[in-house]
Each structure stands twice: as structure tokens, then as C-alpha cells.
Write a protein that holds these residues in place. Structure first.
Motif, PDB file in Angstrom:
ATOM      1  N   ALA A   1      41.784  27.027  37.881  1.00  0.00           N
ATOM      2  CA  ALA A   1      40.468  26.378  37.764  1.00  0.00           C
ATOM      3  C   ALA A   1      40.605  24.915  37.335  1.00  0.00           C
ATOM      4  CB  ALA A   1      39.599  27.147  36.779  1.00  0.00           C
ATOM      5  N   GLN A   2      41.708  24.584  36.653  1.00  0.00           N
ATOM      6  CA  GLN A   2      41.940  23.202  36.207  1.00  0.00           C
ATOM      7  C   GLN A   2      42.294  22.277  37.360  1.00  0.00           C
ATOM      8  OE1 GLN A   2      41.698  22.143  32.922  1.00  0.00           O
ATOM      9  NE2 GLN A   2      40.850  24.196  32.686  1.00  0.00           N
ATOM     10  N   LEU A   3      42.711  22.835  38.474  1.00  0.00           N
ATOM     11  CA  LEU A   3      43.247  22.008  39.558  1.00  0.00           C
ATOM     12  C   LEU A   3      42.106  21.411  40.387  1.00  0.00           C
ATOM     13  CD1 LEU A   3      46.001  24.521  40.704  1.00  0.00           C
ATOM     14  CD2 LEU A   3      46.283  22.591  39.143  1.00  0.00           C
ATOM     15  N   PRO A   4      42.224  20.131  40.709  1.00  0.00           N
ATOM     16  CA  PRO A   4      41.152  19.511  41.497  1.00  0.00           C
ATOM     17  C   PRO A   4      40.962  20.153  42.874  1.00  0.00           C
ATOM     18  CG  PRO A   4      43.025  18.001  41.201  1.00  0.00           C
ATOM     19  CD  PRO A   4      43.272  19.170  40.320  1.00  0.00           C
ATOM     20  N   GLY A   5      41.996  20.819  43.376  1.00  0.00           N
ATOM     21  CA  GLY A   5      41.892  21.405  44.711  1.00  0.00           C
ATOM     22  C   GLY A   5      41.138  22.719  44.768  1.00  0.00           C
ATOM     23  N   SER A   6      40.925  23.361  43.605  1.00  0.00           N
ATOM     24  CA  SER A   6      40.202  24.641  43.638  1.00  0.00           C
ATOM     25  C   SER A   6      38.701  24.355  43.624  1.00  0.00           C
ATOM     26  CB  SER A   6      40.600  25.514  42.445  1.00  0.00           C
ATOM     27  OG  SER A   6      40.260  24.897  41.220  1.00  0.00           O
TER      28      SER A   6
ATOM     29  N   GLU B   1      53.745  28.784  44.802  1.00  0.00           N
ATOM     30  CA  GLU B   1      52.942  28.811  46.031  1.00  0.00           C
ATOM     31  C   GLU B   1      51.451  28.848  45.682  1.00  0.00           C
ATOM     32  OE1 GLU B   1      55.720  30.514  45.606  1.00  0.00           O
ATOM     33  OE2 GLU B   1      56.980  29.859  47.277  1.00  0.00           O
ATOM     34  N   THR B   2      51.099  29.630  44.646  1.00  0.00           N
ATOM     35  CA  THR B   2      49.697  29.722  44.236  1.00  0.00           C
ATOM     36  C   THR B   2      49.181  28.368  43.775  1.00  0.00           C
ATOM     37  OG1 THR B   2      50.087  31.989  43.491  1.00  0.00           O
ATOM     38  CG2 THR B   2      48.102  30.903  42.664  1.00  0.00           C
ATOM     39  N   ILE B   3      49.894  27.783  42.827  1.00  0.00           N
ATOM     40  CA  ILE B   3      49.447  26.525  42.223  1.00  0.00           C
ATOM     41  C   ILE B   3      49.358  25.425  43.277  1.00  0.00           C
ATOM     42  CG2 ILE B   3      50.112  24.695  40.592  1.00  0.00           C
ATOM     43  CD1 ILE B   3      49.134  27.141  39.136  1.00  0.00           C
ATOM     44  N   HIS B   4      50.353  25.347  44.132  1.00  0.00           N
ATOM     45  CA  HIS B   4      50.364  24.227  45.083  1.00  0.00           C
ATOM     46  C   HIS B   4      49.374  24.413  46.220  1.00  0.00           C
ATOM     47  CE1 HIS B   4      53.306  21.546  43.363  1.00  0.00           C
ATOM     48  NE2 HIS B   4      53.898  22.627  42.894  1.00  0.00           N
ATOM     49  N   ALA B   5      49.172  25.647  46.651  1.00  0.00           N
ATOM     50  CA  ALA B   5      48.141  25.870  47.681  1.00  0.00           C
ATOM     51  C   ALA B   5      46.775  25.487  47.100  1.00  0.00           C
ATOM     52  CB  ALA B   5      48.150  27.318  48.154  1.00  0.00           C
ATOM     53  N   CYS B   6      46.530  25.911  45.865  1.00  0.00           N
ATOM     54  CA  CYS B   6      45.245  25.602  45.220  1.00  0.00           C
ATOM     55  C   CYS B   6      45.130  24.109  44.927  1.00  0.00           C
ATOM     56  CB  CYS B   6      45.079  26.413  43.938  1.00  0.00           C
ATOM     57  SG  CYS B   6      44.915  28.185  44.226  1.00  0.00           S
ATOM     58  N   ASN B   7      46.233  23.477  44.569  1.00  0.00           N
ATOM     59  CA  ASN B   7      46.184  22.054  44.247  1.00  0.00           C
ATOM     60  C   ASN B   7      46.009  21.194  45.493  1.00  0.00           C
ATOM     61  OD1 ASN B   7      46.195  20.161  42.109  1.00  0.00           O
ATOM     62  ND2 ASN B   7      48.206  19.454  42.782  1.00  0.00           N
ATOM     63  N   ARG B   8      46.535  21.692  46.630  1.00  0.00           N
ATOM     64  CA  ARG B   8      46.270  20.976  47.891  1.00  0.00           C
ATOM     65  C   ARG B   8      44.834  21.227  48.353  1.00  0.00           C
ATOM     66  NH1 ARG B   8      51.397  23.080  49.454  1.00  0.00           N
ATOM     67  NH2 ARG B   8      50.305  24.798  50.453  1.00  0.00           N
ATOM     68  N   GLY B   9      44.233  22.256  47.756  1.00  0.00           N
ATOM     69  CA  GLY B   9      42.879  22.600  48.181  1.00  0.00           C
ATOM     70  C   GLY B   9      42.848  23.253  49.542  1.00  0.00           C
ATOM     71  N   GLU B  10      43.848  24.098  49.815  1.00  0.00           N
ATOM     72  CA  GLU B  10      43.854  24.822  51.096  1.00  0.00           C
ATOM     73  C   GLU B  10      42.554  25.615  51.204  1.00  0.00           C
ATOM     74  OE1 GLU B  10      46.028  24.350  53.402  1.00  0.00           O
ATOM     75  OE2 GLU B  10      47.536  23.284  52.213  1.00  0.00           O
ATOM     76  N   ASN B  11      41.943  25.566  52.350  1.00  0.00           N
ATOM     77  CA  ASN B  11      40.648  26.218  52.521  1.00  0.00           C
ATOM     78  C   ASN B  11      40.811  27.694  52.852  1.00  0.00           C
ATOM     79  OD1 ASN B  11      38.690  23.980  52.118  1.00  0.00           O
ATOM     80  ND2 ASN B  11      40.020  23.077  53.654  1.00  0.00           N
ATOM     81  N   ILE B  12      41.311  28.401  51.864  1.00  0.00           N
ATOM     82  CA  ILE B  12      41.562  29.830  52.004  1.00  0.00           C
ATOM     83  C   ILE B  12      40.908  30.554  50.833  1.00  0.00           C
ATOM     84  CG2 ILE B  12      43.748  29.524  53.240  1.00  0.00           C
ATOM     85  CD1 ILE B  12      45.210  30.038  50.568  1.00  0.00           C
ATOM     86  N   LEU B  13      40.742  31.850  51.001  1.00  0.00           N
ATOM     87  CA  LEU B  13      40.270  32.695  49.900  1.00  0.00           C
ATOM     88  C   LEU B  13      41.456  33.495  49.371  1.00  0.00           C
ATOM     89  CD1 LEU B  13      38.338  34.447  48.138  1.00  0.00           C
ATOM     90  CD2 LEU B  13      37.871  35.801  50.194  1.00  0.00           C
ATOM     91  N   ILE B  14      41.665  33.417  48.074  1.00  0.00           N
ATOM     92  CA  ILE B  14      42.702  34.221  47.438  1.00  0.00           C
ATOM     93  C   ILE B  14      42.018  35.313  46.631  1.00  0.00           C
ATOM     94  CG2 ILE B  14      44.565  34.224  45.726  1.00  0.00           C
ATOM     95  CD1 ILE B  14      45.173  31.326  46.507  1.00  0.00           C
ATOM     96  N   VAL B  15      42.283  36.565  46.985  1.00  0.00           N
ATOM     97  CA  VAL B  15      41.788  37.679  46.181  1.00  0.00           C
ATOM     98  C   VAL B  15      42.961  38.165  45.334  1.00  0.00           C
ATOM     99  CG1 VAL B  15      40.773  39.985  46.200  1.00  0.00           C
ATOM    100  CG2 VAL B  15      40.095  38.314  47.934  1.00  0.00           C
ATOM    101  N   PHE B  16      42.761  38.111  44.035  1.00  0.00           N
ATOM    102  CA  PHE B  16      43.848  38.336  43.079  1.00  0.00           C
ATOM    103  C   PHE B  16      43.527  39.574  42.248  1.00  0.00           C
ATOM    104  CE2 PHE B  16      45.163  36.717  38.612  1.00  0.00           C
ATOM    105  CZ  PHE B  16      46.308  37.502  38.619  1.00  0.00           C
ATOM    106  N   ILE B  17      44.343  40.604  42.404  1.00  0.00           N
ATOM    107  CA  ILE B  17      44.135  41.838  41.661  1.00  0.00           C
ATOM    108  C   ILE B  17      45.034  41.830  40.427  1.00  0.00           C
ATOM    109  CG2 ILE B  17      44.174  44.361  41.741  1.00  0.00           C
ATOM    110  CD1 ILE B  17      42.203  43.090  43.754  1.00  0.00           C
ATOM    111  N   ASN B  18      44.422  41.837  39.262  1.00  0.00           N
ATOM    112  CA  ASN B  18      45.169  41.777  38.003  1.00  0.00           C
ATOM    113  C   ASN B  18      45.024  43.105  37.272  1.00  0.00           C
ATOM    114  OD1 ASN B  18      46.190  41.311  35.471  1.00  0.00           O
ATOM    115  ND2 ASN B  18      44.628  39.789  34.891  1.00  0.00           N
ATOM    116  N   ASN B  19      46.099  43.894  37.285  1.00  0.00           N
ATOM    117  CA  ASN B  19      46.061  45.141  36.527  1.00  0.00           C
ATOM    118  C   ASN B  19      47.152  45.182  35.459  1.00  0.00           C
ATOM    119  OD1 ASN B  19      48.277  45.596  38.096  1.00  0.00           O
ATOM    120  ND2 ASN B  19      47.359  47.208  39.334  1.00  0.00           N
ATOM    121  N   GLY B  20      47.731  44.023  35.193  1.00  0.00           N
ATOM    122  CA  GLY B  20      48.619  43.910  34.043  1.00  0.00           C
ATOM    123  C   GLY B  20      49.919  44.680  34.152  1.00  0.00           C
ATOM    124  N   ILE B  21      50.322  44.996  35.372  1.00  0.00           N
ATOM    125  CA  ILE B  21      51.527  45.821  35.503  1.00  0.00           C
ATOM    126  C   ILE B  21      52.063  45.725  36.929  1.00  0.00           C
ATOM    127  CG2 ILE B  21      50.530  48.029  36.306  1.00  0.00           C
ATOM    128  CD1 ILE B  21      52.115  49.204  33.764  1.00  0.00           C
TER     129      ILE B  21
END
Lengths: 355, 71, 254
Positions: free
Chosen positions: C173-178, C112-132
Motif C-alpha cells: 500500500a506504501q508503493l506509488p504503483g499500487s 516480484e510482488t513489490i516490483h510489479a506493484c511498484n511499476r503499477g502493473e495493471n493486474i489484480l493480485i488475489v493474496f490468500i494469507n493463512n499464516g502457513i
């Protein structure tokens, strides 16, 4: 003015969605229902009505897009076939739990697993008993014709919004693929209403809307379940739909839905020609189920045969309805095989009349 | 000379995590000996050297600090 | 102190009204609260509370909808970008954000993440990475570092058998939609201010309809890491930042 067209079931369904004023369709290709999204893309409803059509990356994504759009108070729908519907079950459970309206179409193919691409009715249990996790029900509409498919799109959205509950059209590969004459209803305007339960952006003077199916306190979750159950009882009271054919003088009864009912009708006519007084009850809603009508007919007939394109699923509901009053047997072909009228008549004679 | 400031701590919401303490440039704040109704050693002011820099409030995960600074 | 400074004209910082008054359930010192607050402050400062719809994930921040005073939907695990897609597609004029943890976004919701970003959905994703995985009690996440201990990697993450930690933000970041992809943190006043500027930029970009913006926030999980909040922030600087370096990864080509 009547608008008559010769249309394939899946395409008629798609056209009906546009005309019903649907706001959004999210789908993923799978045989035998891919014509739905193909037709929508070709028709470009963004131009016609402003309807959104999007091919998702999976059935999972598609149903969750429906969840998002439905939460905004929009008329949202998806369609798929059996393996794809299994993937959607997670999202459907969330939608039922959050009490959102939406329309889901299952053009059923044979299973289990990847199964076959040929028609089947083997998703009956999944459709009418919930399907996903948790105590919930879908309103399930079972068309037997392309015309009913069209009509049920409109009815489905109406019921979904009336009860804030997901509605499933349980079709199959026969109805989806065949062409029939169909009368299309007129284009309905897309709604501009903003229901108070929808996430449309917080309005001044009201609390923020939360669309969720989560209640961490058991007491609260039980309340949700009680509210859902009360709603289902209301649906059972108001929305049972079925058709009876030649049941007035019937000594025996067929019960069949969808495609199987069409074939069974032919078997009924053949039986009548032989002097066997048999009628047909065809449930049009599978939830709510016509328990009462079948129970009443059980006082009149000597035996009941269900005809299903599965290994015997709806027969359990017929037995519940009959509650032991008369013999109830099942005849089915499955795995994509379609019963023919001869073998249905033979089954009636062997299992019910002679049995 | 730095401007003078002051803070108000929402004692009941403070979880005593202490994340703010090292970022106070004037050592105005510390975790106190008293506990709130949740049992947390909440944040207290230990002197009057506050400059109203807002560091503590900006880094506070629970938004318990309100900051004032003389105009 | 001679003079009372506590009066309205001297106010320089208070909790934004776009956050509700509910006490957050997060552990003491958890970065979730700070990340919530700066996102709410951005919504407040932009004056878009009435036009914003948020999507909460499954994970520690499953109850985020209780803390943001905006309309919100609670998504199934990993499906927030799909839910947000559905919302933004029927409301192309509104601001839509998802708030997701690493398990939600980078494991179960990768597609869902990759494809939403690859479609370039005009949304903001806030991603919390705490490794667990915090909510379920500290299990290994897709972002758990090599050798890092968790309840399902009790002897440390073994790359050979458990696979590698995933830098999904670099992937996006590699995806053209981001459109705008950045990695931030919220453990010091400076980093909080910086992360807030990044979120504000990302939120403002939504109006341009130029693609998905993703703001990763490398954060702590002191309960899961079994450290005090202050220790956890130090451990994060020493161990998380070398593998997940802070800074902009993709900036708009103006």
C-alpha cells in the motif's frame, strides 16, 4: 535492397530482434550484454513496431515475464550473461516443460561464480545439456560473427515456434562487443496469429487453455517426457547445422564453435602454410550437435583437436561422436583468456600430431 | 412474513465441513449421519423453514448449494 | 411443504459457470474454494470470461487453473506477478489476475510482488494469507504469527530467531504503483459478500490502467492449524484478525 551497417554484436542483436517482429523483450543489465537493452530502449520499438521492452527487477523476473508473454503466443525474448543465465534456469525449465517458444541469448563471460566480465565458452554444458532441472533440451545456436548473430535471431524465433521449444543463442563477450559489417534483413511484421495453445482469453466453443509444466500423475508426466524426447529426436533429425573448411583432404581436424572457431581458422591457415593438412568443423547448432558429420570425418583423419574457451566441455561430445576411432584432445584457455593461433597450432602439433 | 425458499445440495461434492451450518438463520441445515462416496457426512435439510437467504451457498467453499426463493 | 419451489424462475443462487465442474482438491472448509468462487463470480458478472487470463501460483492453489474456466498459466513459485506482467504487457486490453498464497507472494516472490506493484502493473493480485505453508504440510510462513505453532516452529514462532510475521499488504500500500489495496476474509456470508465487492472493484479498476490492485484474503488452514473448519474460523477471528486487521488499506483518490 541490401542494408549494410557497421554494428556492435549486441546492438545488431537488438536491431535484429525488432526486425524479426519480436513482440516483447524483458531483460536485466549485466556485462557484457547490457547494450542489448540499452539499444532497444534508445530505439523505442514501441514506436517502431509496438514491441514491448521492459527492464525487469531481476533475471528471474525477466525470464518469467518471457514465460507469461510466450504463453500468450507472442514472440518473446530475453538476453543476459552467464551469472544471469544461471538465475534464468528455473524459468527456462518451466518454459521447456510447458512447451513454449522463446529466444534466450547468453553472451557468455568467464565463471564460475561472479567470474570475470571477459569472454568465455564455459556455459556450453549448461546450454546444451539442459541447464535447469528435469530432462529437457534447448535448441542452441552458436554464432561466430555479428552477421550470424543477426541471422540467428530470425532463425531462432522460427525454430522456437516450429518446435514450441526455447531456443538459446550461445554467444560470448567477443561477438557481443566487437563491431563488424552486417547485412540487416528487412523489417518483418509482428504476427497477429493466436495459436490454439496460447492463453489469449477463452474463446467460445473451446476448452480453456492451461499453460503448465505440472503433472501430478507419474504416468502423465512420463507421457510429457516421451513427447519431449520425440520432439528432440525430430530436432536432431532436421536441424543440425555446421560448417566445414578445408576438410576434403584433411589428415587432422579442428572442431571449434563461435569465437574460438574464428581464431582456430587462423591457426588452420598457419598449419596449412607449414604443410600440415588440417581442416575445421564448426558446429553452428550445439544442440542438435553434428555427431554424424564428425563421426564420418573420424574415418578420414588421424586425430581431432577441439579448441574451446573453457576447460574442456564440447570435447566430450566430439568423443561421443568419434566413439574411439581416433584420438580426440582438447585445447582451451579460460577464465576470460582468449587463445592465440600460435598456441592452438602448437597444441595440434604437441597433442595430436606428435602425441 | 419471510419468503419461503428451498435448497438443493450436491451431496457428492459436499465435504461436510459444516461452515455453512451456523449461518442458517432458521436452522434448516445440519450435517447428516450418512456419508457420501468420499466418506464425508454431507449436508442435509432437517426441516422446511428455508427462506432462501443464500447464506449457506455464499459461504460454502465448494459451491455445492443451489438456492431457490419464491418470487 | 405444499408447493415445490425448485424451478428456474425461483433460482436465486447457483454455482457460476466460470468455475469448472471439477471437484476442488482443497480440504473441507478451506477458504481457497470460496475465494475461487467469488473471483469466478466477478468474472461472470462482468462478462469478461473471454478476456481474462489468470496466473496460478505454487502452493495449495497450484491447481487453481483446473477450477477457473478461463485461460490460465501456472507460474513458478513466487513468480506469478512477473508472469502476469508479461501477459498484461503484451495484452494491455485484457484482464489479468494472479492468485497467490502467503509463501508464494510474501516469501519467495517478495521481489516480484513489490516490483510489479511498484511499476503499477495493471493486474489484480488475489493474496490468500493463512499464516502457513499448507501444501508442503504446515511449515512456518512469512505470515505465521508470533508464538504460532507450525511444523518448522513446533514450539511456536520465536521472533528472536525466526523473524517477524510480514504485513506485505501494508507494504504494498506504501508503493506509488499500487492503486487499491484491501484486506478481506471469506469465513462468514457477510465477509464473503464484502470480499466479492472488493474483488469486483479491483477487477473493474484494471480498465483504468491506474496501477496494481491487491486483495488480501485472510483465510483458514484447518489441516495445517489442526482444527475443525468451524474452530479454525473462530481461531482466525481471535488471532489472525488482530494482527492482520480487515478493511481497505489504500483506496483510490477520486
Amino acid at each position: 535492397m541490401k542494408e549494410l551497417r557497421l554494428m556492435k554484436g549486441n546492438e545488431a542483436l537488438a536491431e535484429a530482434a525488432i526486425r524479426a517482429g519480436a513482440d516483447a523483450y524483458f531483460g536485466y543489465p549485466i556485462t557484457p550484454q547490457s547494450e542489448v537493452i540499452e539499444y532497444l530502449m534508445a530505439e523505442n520499438p514501441a514506436e517502431r513496431t509496438g514491441m514491448v521492452v521492459l527492464q525487469a527487477e531481476s533475471e528471474l523476473a525477466a525470464i518469467n515475464m518471457v514465460y507469461g508473454a510466450a504463453g500468450c503466443g507472442k514472440k518473446a525474448m530475453t538476453s543476459s550473461s552467464s551469472p544471469g543465465i544461471s538465475l534464468k534456469m528455473e524459468g527456462i525449465s518451466y518454459i521447456a516443460g510447458a512447451e513454449l517458444p522463446c529466444l534466450i541469448v547468453n553472451v557468455v563471460r568467464g565463471g564460475p561464480g561472479l567470474g570475470t566480465i571477459q569472454p568465455s565458452q564455459s556455459d556450453y554444458f549448461q546450454a546444451v545439456k539442459g541447464g535447469g532441472h528435469g530432462d529437457y533440451k534447448l535448441i542452441v545456436l552458436a554464432p561466430a560473427t555479428v552477421q550470424e548473430t543477426v541471422d540467428y535471431v530470425k532463425l531462432g524465433f522460427d525454430l522456437a515456434f516450429k518446435y514450441r521449444n526455447p531456443v538459446m543463442i550461445l554467444s560470448d563477450g567477443i561477438i557481443g562487443q566487437m563491431m563488424e559489417k552486417v547485412e540487416l534483413f528487412e523489417q518483418q511484421a509482428r504476427s497477429t496469429e493466436e495459436p490454439e495453445w496460447a492463453t489469449v482469453g477463452k474463446k467460445p466453443g473451446r476448452d480453456h487453455v492451461i499453460v503448465t509444466s505440472l503433472q501430478l500423475q507419474s504416468e502423465e508426466q512420463e507421457k510429457v517426457n516421451l513427447r519431449l524426447q520425440a520432439k528432440y529426436r525430430e530436432i536432431e533429425k532436421n536441424e543440425v547445422r555446421y560448417e566445414t573448411i578445408m576438410t576434403e583432404d584433411a589428415e587432422y581436424l579442428f572442431v571449434a564453435f563461435g569465437s574460438a572457431a574464428r581464431i582456430t581458422r587462423k591457426a588452420m591457415e598457419m598449419a596449412r602454410a607449414k604443410g600440415i593438412k588440417v581442416g575445421l568443423l564448426r558446429p553452428q547448432t550445439l544442440f542438435p550437435y553434428p555427431y554424424e558429420a564428425i563421426n564420418k570425418l573420424a574415418d578420414q583423419v588421424k586425430g581431432i583437436l577441439t579448441v574451446e574457451m573453457n576447460a574442456g566441455q564440447m570435447v566430450e561430445d566430439v568423443r561421443l561422436a568419434v566413439n574411439g576411432k581416433v584420438k580426440v584432445e582438447h585445447f582451451g584457455r579460460f577464465g576470460g583468456m582468449i587463445p592465440n593461433p600460435d598456441e592452438i597450432l602448437n597444441a595440434l602439433e604437441q597433442k595430436i600430431i606428435g602425441g | 412474513m419471510a419468503k419461503r425458499g428451498d435448497i438443493v445440495i450436491d451431496i457428492e461434492r459436499c465435504k461436510g465441513c459444516g461452515v455453512c451450518v451456523p449461518f442458517c438463520p432458521t436452522e434448516t441445515i445440519a450435517l447428516g449421519p450418512e456419508v457420501n462416496s468420499k466418506g464425508y457426512n454431507y449436508l442435509v435439510k432437517v426441516n422446511d423453514t428455508c427462506t432462501g437467504c443464500t447464506n449457506c451457498a455464499v459461504v460454502c467453499p465448494d459451491a455445492v448449494i443451489t438456492v431457490y426463493r419464491e418470487k | 411443504m405444499a408447493e415445490n419451489l425448485i424451478k428456474p424462475e425461483n433460482l436465486v443462487y447457483k454455482k457460476t459457470s466460470v468455475m469448472t465442474d471439477k471437484v476442488m482438491h482443497y480440504c473441507p472448509g478451506c477458504g481457497h474454494g470460496t475465494a475461487h468462487r467469488i473471483l469466478a463470480e466477478v468474472i461472470d458478472e462482468m462478462g469478461i470470461q473471454n478476456e481474462t487470463i489468470g496466473v496460478a501460483p505454487v502452493g495449495c492453489s497450484v491447481l487453481a487453473y483446473n477450477y477457473f474456466d478461463v485461460d490460465m498459466t501456472e507460474a513458478a513459485h513466487g513468480r506469478a506477478p512477473a508472469v502476469a506482467t508479461g501477459i498484461r504487457r503484451v495484452f494491455p486490453e485484457k484482464y489479468v489476475f494472479t492468485y497467490q498464497g502467503d509463501g508464494d507472494l510474501a516469501a519467495i516472490g517478495t521481489a516480484e510482488t513489490i516490483h510489479a506493484c511498484n511499476r503499477g502493473e495493471n493486474i489484480l493480485i488475489v493474496f490468500i494469507n493463512n499464516g502457513i505453508y499448507g501444501m508442503t504440510g504446515g511449515q512456518m510462513a512469512p505470515t505465521t504469527l508470533e508464538g504460532m505453532k507450525s511444523s518448522t516452529s513446533p514450539r511456536g514462532r520465536d521472533i528472536k530467531t525466526m523473524g517477524n510475521p510480514l504485513k506485505i499488504t501494508e507494504l504494498v500500500a506504501q508503493l506509488p504503483g499500487s492503486y487499491f489495496v484491501t484486506r478481506q476474509s471469506v469465513h462468514t456470508p457477510g465477509s464473503v459478500r464484502k470480499a466479492k465487492r472488493a474483488i469486483k472493484k479491483a477487477m473493474e479498476y484494471q480498465k483504468l490502467n491506474k496501477g496494481t490492485c491487491l486483495v488480501e484474503i485472510v483465510s483458514n488452514c484447518n489441516s495445517g492449524w489442526k482444527m475443525t473448519p468451524v474452530q479454525a474460523n473462530k481461531w482466525m477471528e481471535e488471532n489472525m484478525f488482530p494482527f492482520f486487521p480487515l478493511g481497505d488499506i489504500k483506496v483510490p483518490q477520486e
